[in-house]
Design a protein around this motif. Structure first.
Motif, PDB file in Angstrom:
ATOM      1  N   VAL A 458     -17.669  81.970   6.909  1.00  0.00           N
ATOM      2  CA  VAL A 458     -18.780  82.347   6.016  1.00  0.00           C
ATOM      3  C   VAL A 458     -20.115  82.066   6.686  1.00  0.00           C
ATOM      4  CG1 VAL A 458     -19.902  81.811   3.811  1.00  0.00           C
ATOM      5  CG2 VAL A 458     -17.428  82.105   3.895  1.00  0.00           C
ATOM      6  N   ALA A 459     -20.207  80.954   7.401  1.00  0.00           N
ATOM      7  CA  ALA A 459     -21.466  80.639   8.103  1.00  0.00           C
ATOM      8  C   ALA A 459     -21.766  81.722   9.139  1.00  0.00           C
ATOM      9  CB  ALA A 459     -21.348  79.270   8.770  1.00  0.00           C
ATOM     10  N   GLN A 460     -20.724  82.171   9.845  1.00  0.00           N
ATOM     11  CA  GLN A 460     -20.938  83.244  10.839  1.00  0.00           C
ATOM     12  C   GLN A 460     -21.344  84.545  10.145  1.00  0.00           C
ATOM     13  OE1 GLN A 460     -16.985  82.615  12.529  1.00  0.00           O
ATOM     14  NE2 GLN A 460     -17.886  82.364  14.564  1.00  0.00           N
ATOM     15  N   LEU A 461     -20.707  84.829   9.006  1.00  0.00           N
ATOM     16  CA  LEU A 461     -21.068  86.065   8.291  1.00  0.00           C
ATOM     17  C   LEU A 461     -22.526  86.021   7.851  1.00  0.00           C
ATOM     18  CD1 LEU A 461     -17.892  86.655   6.032  1.00  0.00           C
ATOM     19  CD2 LEU A 461     -18.444  87.710   8.243  1.00  0.00           C
ATOM     20  N   LYS A 462     -22.961  84.857   7.450  1.00  0.00           N
ATOM     21  CA  LYS A 462     -24.358  84.740   6.979  1.00  0.00           C
ATOM     22  C   LYS A 462     -25.341  84.974   8.114  1.00  0.00           C
ATOM     23  CE  LYS A 462     -23.624  81.908   2.884  1.00  0.00           C
ATOM     24  NZ  LYS A 462     -23.778  80.606   2.205  1.00  0.00           N
ATOM     25  N   THR A 463     -24.901  84.651   9.342  1.00  0.00           N
ATOM     26  CA  THR A 463     -25.856  84.861  10.446  1.00  0.00           C
ATOM     27  C   THR A 463     -25.930  86.330  10.831  1.00  0.00           C
ATOM     28  OG1 THR A 463     -24.161  84.550  12.136  1.00  0.00           O
ATOM     29  CG2 THR A 463     -25.363  82.577  11.444  1.00  0.00           C
ATOM     30  N   ILE A 464     -24.871  87.096  10.513  1.00  0.00           N
ATOM     31  CA  ILE A 464     -24.928  88.519  10.904  1.00  0.00           C
ATOM     32  C   ILE A 464     -25.180  89.440   9.708  1.00  0.00           C
ATOM     33  CG2 ILE A 464     -23.488  88.260  12.960  1.00  0.00           C
ATOM     34  CD1 ILE A 464     -21.084  89.256  11.470  1.00  0.00           C
ATOM     35  N   ALA A 465     -25.267  88.834   8.502  1.00  0.00           N
ATOM     36  CA  ALA A 465     -25.446  89.694   7.301  1.00  0.00           C
ATOM     37  C   ALA A 465     -26.744  90.515   7.393  1.00  0.00           C
ATOM     38  CB  ALA A 465     -25.497  88.810   6.056  1.00  0.00           C
TER      39      ALA A 465
END
Ligand SMILES: C[C@@H]1O[C@H](OP(=O)(O)OP(=O)(O)OC[C@H]2O[C@@H](n3ccc(=O)[nH]c3=O)[C@H](O)[C@@H]2O)[C@H](O)[C@H](O)[C@H]1O
Length: 465
Positions: A458-465
Motif C-alpha cells: 500500500v505504501a508503494q501504491l501511494k507513491t505511484i498513485a
C-alpha cells in the motif's frame, strides 16, 4: 493536497473469470481493505455470490456485475471457466475483449487510483491511461512459472520456442534454482502458451502485452519463497515487481458438511489422504485407475475428489473410470466424490494429513498452512513449475515420479510418494519434507509477515498513485 500517507486509495479488481484467478484477487482485496483501501470488484454476474462470500473481510467492497456479451460458442449464464469446455474458455477471452466499452464507461464513473487486471485483459493499460487511471498487472501465478514460461528472452526476435527450448530454463534464469530442466511432456503442454485459437492472440502474447504496458506488476509472492525469480522477472520485464505476499487465505468460515465431517472424524489424527485436482484440472481414465489403485495400496484412509470436463456427466464418468471392484474393496476407508467440496475446511480437518494434488498455487498454500503433507501431481501449465518450487527449491513436498516422454505414473509411484511423507517419516526424503513443511507453515502463519507485505504494498501504491 492530502499527504501521500493519508491518501485513501480506491482500487478496482478485475480477474479472469476462473476461480483459480478470482480466489487470489479476492484474497488480495481482503488484505488491501485491512489497510484502508477501498475495493470495487468486477466479474460476471454468475460469479458474484461466491466472490461476495470470499470478500468477508471487505464488507464495503462494491461488486459490479459485468454481463458477458453474447458470442457464438458461449452459453448464457455460464460465467466462469469452471462451467466451460477449454474451447468455450478460449471464446470467453474474445468476449472479454468486447467488454471494453462497458469497462471504460464504468471506470470513468468510478475513477479509481488503480485497476488490477489479469493476463486476459492486455487492453486495460491503454484504456485506463486514457482515463488517468494506473493499470497494475496482478499475476496470480507463481513467479517461478512466469520466469520460466514467458520471460521475454524466450521469444527474442519474435522467434517462438520449440519443445526442446521449453525443456530448458530461459537464458539468465537463476542459477541456484532447483530446475535444471523440465520433462518433455511438460514442455509439450507449455506449448499451449504460444498457440493461437481461432486467430486470437496466444496466452503469452496477452500476458506479455499486459506486463509490458502496465505501470507495475503485482505478484502473489514473497521474497522468502521466490526472491531470485522476482529479481529475474523485474530485470527481464524492466518493470517494478510489487510483492503482495503469499496471500495466505483467512481461516475458512463455516463448518464442513456433516457427511464429510462425520466420515473423516472416524479416523486417527493426520491419517487421511485428501486428493483433489482443483476446479479445472482433470485426469484421464488410465491416470484415474493408477491413482485409485495407488491410494488403495497405501492401506491409508482416503478422500478422493475427481472432476470431469463440463461436457461430460460426472457421475457416469466416475463409475466408468474407477477400477472394477475398487469401491467394494475400499469400503469403510475410502470415499470418492465428484463436484465442488469445501477444500479449505477439509485441509483444516484434524484427520487429514496428506494432500495429493495438481500443484495449483492457491491449493498448495492452503496445504502448507495446514498439517497436510504434499504429494504433487501437476497436470498442466504453471502447475509443473509450482511443483518444482515446492518439491525442489523449498523441499516441502514430494513430486510424484513421472515418465519423461508422456507423464505416465503408476500405482507404485502414487503409493511410494504417500508412504514417504506419511509412513516412512523417519527416513529421507520424508523426514526433511516434513521438517520443511513445518518451517514454511510457521512462516506463512506469521500474521506480521502478511501485514508487512500488505502495508509495504500500500505504501508503494501511494507513491505511484
Ligand atoms: C492460476 C490457476 O490456478 C489453478 O490452481 P489453484 O489451486 O490456484 O486453483 P483451483 O485448484 O482452481 O482452486 C482455487 C480455489 O478453489 C478452491 N477449491 C477448489 C476446488 C474445490 O473442489 N473446492 C475448493 O474450495 C481451492 O481451495 C482454491 O482456494 C490451476 O493451477 C490453474 O491451472 C491455474 O491457471
Amino acid at each position: 493536497m492530502a499527504q501521500q500517507s493519508e491518501l485513501k486509495l480506491h482500487v478496482v479488481m478485475f480477474p479472469w473469470f476462473a476461480f483459480g484467478h478470482i480466489s487470489p484477487f479476492v484474497q488480495l482485496a481482503n488484505k488491501l481493505s485491512l489497510q484502508g483501501v477501498g475495493i470495487s470488484f468486477f466479474s460476471a454476474p454468475g460469479n458474484v455470490a461466491r466472490i461476495k462470500s470470499g470478500l468477508g473481510l471487505t464488507p464495503k467492497a462494491e461488486i459490479i456485475p459485468l454481463p458477458i456479451p453474447q458470442v457464438e460458442g458461449l452459453r448464457p449464464g455460464f460465467d466462469s471457466t469452471a462451467e466451460m469446455t477449454p474451447a468455450m474458455a478460449e471464446v470467453l477471452k474474445k468476449a472479454l475483449d468486447l467488454m471494453q466499452p462497458q469497462v471504460k464507461s464504468i471506470l470513468s464513473q468510478l475513477k479509481p487510483h488503480f485497476v488490477f487486471f489479469d493476463f486476459a485483459q492486455p487492453w486495460i493499460p491503454k484504456l485506463a491511461c486514457e482515463l488517468g487511471i494506473k493499470a497494475l498487472h496482478f499475476s496470480v501465478y507463481s513467479v517461478i512459472s512466469q520466469a520460466f514460461c514467458i520471460a521475454p528472452v524466450r521469444t527474442t526476435g519474435a522467434k517462438i520456442p520449440d519443445v526442446e527450448d521449453m525443456m530448458k530454463p530461459p537464458k539468465g534464469f537463476p542459477s541456484n534454482s532447483a530446475i535444471t530442466s523440465i520433462k518433455r511432456f511438460q514442455a509439450e503442454n507449455l506449448m499451449y502458451l504460444f498457440k493461437s485459437f481461432d486467430g486470437g492472440p496466444p496466452v503469452y502474447v496477452r500476458a506479455r502485452e499486459g506486463l509490458t504496458n502496465c505501470t507495475a506488476v503485482v505478484v502473489k509472492a514473497c521474497r522468502e519463497m521466490e526472491g531470485p525469480y522476482i529479481d529475474y522477472c523485474a530485470t527481464q520485464f524492466q518493470k517494478p515487481f510489487l510483492l503482495a505476499g503469499p496471500l495466505v487465505p483467512d481461516p475458512p468460515k463455516g463448518v464442513l458438511e456433516d457427511k464429510w465431517a462425520n466420515w473423516l472424524g472416524q479416523f486417527p489424527a493426520k491419517s487421511v489422504v485428501f486428493c483433489n485436482f482443483g476446479s479445472e484440472t482433470f485426469l484421464d481414465e488410465d491416470q484415474i485407475k493408477e491413482l485409485a489403485i495407488g491410494l488403495e495400496l497405501t492401506g491409508l484412509p482416503f478422500f478422493l475428489v475427481l472432476n470431469f470436463p463440463a461436457e461430460l456427466d460426472s457421475q457416469s464418468e466416475l463409475t466408468r473410470t474407477l477400477p472394477e471392484g475398487f469401491m467394494e474393496r475400499v469400503e469403510g476407508r475410502g470415499i470418492v466424490h465428484t463436484g465442488w467440496v469445501r477444500q479449505a475446511l477439509i485441509l483444516a480437518h484434524d484427520s487429514v494429513g496428506c494432500y495429493l494434488c495438481h500443484s495449483g498455487f492457491s491449493s498448495v498454500i492452503e496445504a502448507l498452512v495446514n498439517d497436510c503433507q504434499l504429494a504433487l501431481l501437476p497436470q498442466k501449465g504453471d502447475q509443473f513449475l509450482n511443483s518444482k518450487l515446492v518439491a525442489g527449491d523449498m523441499k516441502a513436498g514430494f513430486e510424484i515420479n513421472r515418465r519423461g516422454e508422456d507423464g505416465y505414473f503408476g500405482k507404485d509411484d502414487i503409493s511410494e510418494a504417500i508412504k514417504s511423507v506419511m509412513v516412512d517419516v523417519e527416513k529421507e526424503p520424508g523426514k526433511t519434507i516434513r521438517e520443511n513443511h513445518k518451517k514454511w507453515k510457521e512462516f506463512l502463519l506469521n500474521g506480521e509477515m502478511e501485514n508487512k507485505y500488505a502495508a509495504e504494498l500500500v505504501a508503494q501504491l501511494k507513491t505511484i498513485a
